[in-house]
Scaffold this motif. Structure first.
Motif, short mmCIF file in Angstrom:
data_model
loop_
_atom_site.label_atom_id
_atom_site.label_comp_id
_atom_site.label_asym_id
_atom_site.label_seq_id
_atom_site.Cartn_x
_atom_site.Cartn_y
_atom_site.Cartn_z
N GLU A 164 0.82 -1.21 0.00
CA GLU A 164 0.00 0.00 0.00
C GLU A 164 0.86 1.26 0.00
O GLU A 164 0.56 2.23 -0.70
N VAL A 167 2.08 1.96 -3.54
CA VAL A 167 1.06 2.50 -4.43
C VAL A 167 0.75 3.95 -4.08
O VAL A 167 0.51 4.79 -4.96
N ARG A 180 -5.21 -1.34 -6.96
CA ARG A 180 -4.53 -2.16 -5.97
C ARG A 180 -5.51 -3.10 -5.30
O ARG A 180 -6.57 -2.68 -4.83
N THR A 202 2.06 -8.05 -10.16
CA THR A 202 2.40 -7.75 -8.78
C THR A 202 3.81 -7.18 -8.74
O THR A 202 4.68 -7.59 -9.51
#
Length: 268
Positions: A164, A167, A180, A202
Motif C-alpha cells: 500500500e 502504491v 490495488r 504484482t
C-alpha cells in the motif's frame, strides 16, 4: 542417456507428491497455535509447522535424488549447492505470517532448478484446496485445468498486488491506471494469482529470496507471463546471493505499464 524431458517429468511427479505430503502435515498445525520463533533479528516468524514441513520435504526429496543440491528457507545455506547443476529450491511454508494468523493463503513451494532456471515447480495450498504445477516446455496447471494469464482489458485499470505504501507513492495520473488489490502475504501464491488471471501483475519489494520465487516463476512463465527484474531480465537461480532487488511479475500488458514507471521512479 536419460531424456531430460522424461527426467523433469519424473521430478515433477516426485515434488508434487512430496509437496502434498508436506502440505497435509502443515495443515495439521494450521489453526492449532503452533509454536513460533523469530529469526532475522525478530523480523520473520518461523513456526513448528515450517520445520516439520521442511523435514518431510528434505527426507523425501534427497532420498530420491541424492545428487541434487538443496536450498531451503529453513536450512543453513550450504555452498556445495553451487557445484550442483540441479538443485531443489524449497519454501516449506510460503506465507508463514498468514499461516500463523489463520489466513488460508499460504502454500508449500517446491522447484527443481537446472543450470539456473526452474524446470519443474509446484505450489500446494492445502487450506484452499489448490495445487499449481508446471513443467519446462509444458503448460501451467491448477487443479487439473490449464491456466493462462489474463488478457488486456480495454480502458480498465490493471489489477495489481503491491504494498500500500508503494502504491501511495505513485503519481496520481499513474495511480489512476492501476487498481490495488488486497495484500496477499504469500509471495508465491500472489504470483500464482497472476498466472491464473486473478491479477494482472504484482510488484515484489526488495529482499525477496529464491525460495519465494522459483516454483511460482516457472508456473507464471508457462501460463504466458513473466517474472523479471527492473532491467526486464529473467531471474537466474542457484547463485551465491539468493536475495533479490525489486521485481515485477505480470502479463505482458501489465509489465509494459509497470516496468517503465518503476525504472523512472525507483523510490516508488
Amino acid at each position: 542417456m536419460v531424456d531430460p524431458k522424461s527426467q523433469w517429468q519424473a521430478d515433477l511427479d516426485l515434488i508434487r507428491d512430496a509437496a502434498r505430503q508436506a502440505g497435509e502435515l502443515a495443515l495439521g498445525f494450521f489453526g492449532n497455535a503452533p509454536e513460533v520463533w523469530w529469526k532475522n533479528e525478530g523480523a520473520s516468524p518461523v513456526s513448528a509447522a515450517d520445520f516439520a514441513s521442511n523435514d518431510r520435504l528434505q527426507s523425501l526429496l534427497l532420498a530420491a535424488r541424492p545428487g541434487y543440491g538443496w536450498l531451503s528457507e529453513e536450512n543453513d545455506d550450504d555452498a556445495a549447492r553451487l557445484q550442483s547443476e540441479t538443485v531443489f529450491v524449497i519454501d516449506p511454508i510460503d506465507g508463514t505470517r498468514a499461516f500463523i494468523n489463520g489466513d488460508k493463503t499460504w502454500c508449500v513451494s517446491v522447484a527443481v532448478v537446472h543450470r539456473g532456471r526452474p524446470v519443474a515447480g509446484v505450489l500446494v495450498a492445502p487450506a484452499l484446496g489448490e495445487e499449481f504445477w508446471a513443467l519446462a516446455d509444458g503448460a501451467a496447471w491448477k487443479n487439473g485445468e490449464v491456466i493462462r494469464v489474463g488478457g488486456e482489458a480495454s480502458e480498465a485499470p490493471i489489477a495489481i498486488a503491491a504494498d500500500e505504501a508503494l502504491v501511495k507513492r505513485f503519481e496520481p495520473a499513474f495511480r489512476d491506471r492501476v487498481h490495488r488489490v488486497r495484500h496477499v502475504p504469500s509471495l508465491a501464491y500472489r504470483i500464482a494469482m497472476v498466472a491464473d488471471g486473478r491479477l494482472d501483475g504484482t510488484v515484489v519489494k526488495r529482499n525477496s529470496h529464491d525460495w519465494d520465487l522459483a516454483a511460482a516463476d516457472l508456473i507464471l512463465e508457462r501460463a504466458g507471463g513473466r517474472l523479471v527484474d527492473l532491467a526486464d531480465a529473467a531471474l537466474i537461480y542457484n547463485r551465491k546471493d539468493v536475495t533479490r532487488e525489486m521485481l515485477v511479475a505480470g502479463a505482458d500488458h501489465a509489465l509494459e505499464l509497470l516496468l517503465p514507471y518503476l525504472v523512472e521512479h525507483p523510490a516508488g
